[in-house]
Design a protein around this motif. Structure first.
Motif, PDB file in Angstrom:
ATOM      1  N   ARG A   1      34.198  31.639  33.414  1.00 54.40           N
ATOM      2  CA  ARG A   1      34.583  31.413  34.799  1.00 54.40           C
ATOM      3  C   ARG A   1      34.128  32.577  35.668  1.00 54.40           C
ATOM      4  NH1 ARG A   1      41.159  31.960  34.881  1.00 54.40           N
ATOM      5  NH2 ARG A   1      41.265  33.824  33.593  1.00 54.40           N
ATOM      6  N   THR A   2      33.988  32.306  36.932  1.00 55.55           N
ATOM      7  CA  THR A   2      33.514  33.328  37.862  1.00 55.55           C
ATOM      8  C   THR A   2      34.614  34.357  38.110  1.00 55.55           C
ATOM      9  OG1 THR A   2      34.264  32.174  39.841  1.00 55.55           O
ATOM     10  CG2 THR A   2      32.034  31.651  39.031  1.00 55.55           C
ATOM     11  N   PHE A   3      34.204  35.482  38.661  1.00 50.16           N
ATOM     12  CA  PHE A   3      35.179  36.505  39.016  1.00 50.16           C
ATOM     13  C   PHE A   3      36.163  35.948  40.046  1.00 50.16           C
ATOM     14  CE2 PHE A   3      36.637  40.012  41.711  1.00 50.16           C
ATOM     15  CZ  PHE A   3      37.297  40.757  40.755  1.00 50.16           C
ATOM     16  N   TYR A   4      35.656  35.174  40.987  1.00 55.02           N
ATOM     17  CA  TYR A   4      36.515  34.568  42.008  1.00 55.02           C
ATOM     18  C   TYR A   4      37.616  33.726  41.354  1.00 55.02           C
ATOM     19  CZ  TYR A   4      38.005  31.502  45.786  1.00 55.02           C
ATOM     20  OH  TYR A   4      38.760  30.797  46.690  1.00 55.02           O
ATOM     21  N   GLN A   5      37.259  32.910  40.398  1.00 55.76           N
ATOM     22  CA  GLN A   5      38.254  32.076  39.717  1.00 55.76           C
ATOM     23  C   GLN A   5      39.295  32.936  39.014  1.00 55.76           C
ATOM     24  OE1 GLN A   5      35.291  29.952  37.473  1.00 55.76           O
ATOM     25  NE2 GLN A   5      35.750  28.031  38.552  1.00 55.76           N
ATOM     26  N   PHE A   6      38.840  34.014  38.364  1.00 53.66           N
ATOM     27  CA  PHE A   6      39.769  34.924  37.707  1.00 53.66           C
ATOM     28  C   PHE A   6      40.668  35.605  38.734  1.00 53.66           C
ATOM     29  CE2 PHE A   6      40.835  39.144  36.013  1.00 53.66           C
ATOM     30  CZ  PHE A   6      41.523  38.772  34.871  1.00 53.66           C
ATOM     31  N   LEU A   7      40.077  36.061  39.822  1.00 51.95           N
ATOM     32  CA  LEU A   7      40.828  36.770  40.855  1.00 51.95           C
ATOM     33  C   LEU A   7      41.922  35.895  41.460  1.00 51.95           C
ATOM     34  CD1 LEU A   7      41.103  39.345  42.564  1.00 51.95           C
ATOM     35  CD2 LEU A   7      39.358  38.401  44.092  1.00 51.95           C
ATOM     36  N   MET A   8      41.673  34.609  41.555  1.00 48.18           N
ATOM     37  CA  MET A   8      42.658  33.712  42.159  1.00 48.18           C
ATOM     38  C   MET A   8      43.953  33.640  41.362  1.00 48.18           C
ATOM     39  SD  MET A   8      41.528  32.802  45.054  1.00 48.18           S
ATOM     40  CE  MET A   8      40.839  34.453  45.149  1.00 48.18           C
ATOM     41  N   THR A   9      43.942  34.073  40.117  1.00 50.75           N
ATOM     42  CA  THR A   9      45.177  34.091  39.323  1.00 50.75           C
ATOM     43  C   THR A   9      46.148  35.164  39.819  1.00 50.75           C
ATOM     44  OG1 THR A   9      44.296  35.597  37.627  1.00 50.75           O
ATOM     45  CG2 THR A   9      43.972  33.226  37.272  1.00 50.75           C
ATOM     46  N   PHE A  10      45.694  36.054  40.695  1.00 49.85           N
ATOM     47  CA  PHE A  10      46.543  37.119  41.234  1.00 49.85           C
ATOM     48  C   PHE A  10      47.182  36.751  42.574  1.00 49.85           C
ATOM     49  CE2 PHE A  10      43.690  39.190  38.313  1.00 49.85           C
ATOM     50  CZ  PHE A  10      44.513  40.099  37.660  1.00 49.85           C
ATOM     51  N   ARG A  11      46.873  35.582  43.096  1.00 46.38           N
ATOM     52  CA  ARG A  11      47.424  35.164  44.389  1.00 46.38           C
ATOM     53  C   ARG A  11      48.875  34.738  44.265  1.00 46.38           C
ATOM     54  NH1 ARG A  11      45.519  30.736  47.242  1.00 46.38           N
ATOM     55  NH2 ARG A  11      46.409  31.729  49.063  1.00 46.38           N
TER      56      ARG A  11
ATOM     57  N   GLU B   1      37.710  45.115  35.118  1.00 51.88           N
ATOM     58  CA  GLU B   1      37.935  45.498  33.717  1.00 51.88           C
ATOM     59  C   GLU B   1      38.739  44.430  32.989  1.00 51.88           C
ATOM     60  OE1 GLU B   1      36.766  48.092  31.854  1.00 51.88           O
ATOM     61  OE2 GLU B   1      35.506  48.481  33.621  1.00 51.88           O
ATOM     62  N   MET B   2      39.767  43.893  33.620  1.00 52.49           N
ATOM     63  CA  MET B   2      40.555  42.818  33.007  1.00 52.49           C
ATOM     64  C   MET B   2      39.711  41.555  32.832  1.00 52.49           C
ATOM     65  SD  MET B   2      44.267  43.077  34.793  1.00 52.49           S
ATOM     66  CE  MET B   2      43.904  43.845  36.370  1.00 52.49           C
ATOM     67  N   TYR B   3      38.848  41.285  33.792  1.00 51.37           N
ATOM     68  CA  TYR B   3      37.989  40.113  33.781  1.00 51.37           C
ATOM     69  C   TYR B   3      37.060  40.114  32.566  1.00 51.37           C
ATOM     70  CZ  TYR B   3      34.086  37.150  35.539  1.00 51.37           C
ATOM     71  OH  TYR B   3      33.091  36.219  35.713  1.00 51.37           O
ATOM     72  N   HIS B   4      36.674  41.282  32.133  1.00 47.84           N
ATOM     73  CA  HIS B   4      35.733  41.373  31.004  1.00 47.84           C
ATOM     74  C   HIS B   4      36.400  41.691  29.666  1.00 47.84           C
ATOM     75  CE1 HIS B   4      31.798  40.553  32.517  1.00 47.84           C
ATOM     76  NE2 HIS B   4      32.170  41.090  33.653  1.00 47.84           N
ATOM     77  N   LEU B   5      37.692  41.558  29.579  1.00 55.08           N
ATOM     78  CA  LEU B   5      38.357  41.766  28.283  1.00 55.08           C
ATOM     79  C   LEU B   5      38.250  40.549  27.394  1.00 55.08           C
ATOM     80  CD1 LEU B   5      41.598  43.713  29.179  1.00 55.08           C
ATOM     81  CD2 LEU B   5      39.527  44.568  28.132  1.00 55.08           C
TER      82      LEU B   5
END
Length: 69
Positions: A2-12, A65-69
């Motif tokens: 998944r894209t970084f954007y998709q991962f980032l949206m989990t923090f909303r 960093e979390m995105y690439h774990l």
């Protein structure tokens, strides 16, 4: 992957907003953010020019960093 954007949206949507959720909410409303990117440098350069708050790049690096774990 998944894209970084998709991962980032989990923090909303946190009840007590923190810097991670502030960045996620800002990106959600920014129509020019590279939403389909998985490239660190593309996203980092975009945030350098359009930083929504003073430590946004530090927060981005932490989330990356979390995105690439």
């Amino acid at each position: 992957m998944r894209t970084f954007y998709q991962f980032l949206m989990t923090f909303r949507g946190k009840n007590k907003p923190d810097d991670q959720s502030k960045l996620a909410n800002w990106v959600f409303h920014d129509h020019d953010f590279p939403k389909h990117s998985t490239d660190y440098y593309e996203i980092s350069n975009y945030l350098e020019w359009n930083s929504p708050f003073p430590n946004a790049l530090v927060v981005f690096d932490e989330i990356w960093e979390m995105y690439h774990l």
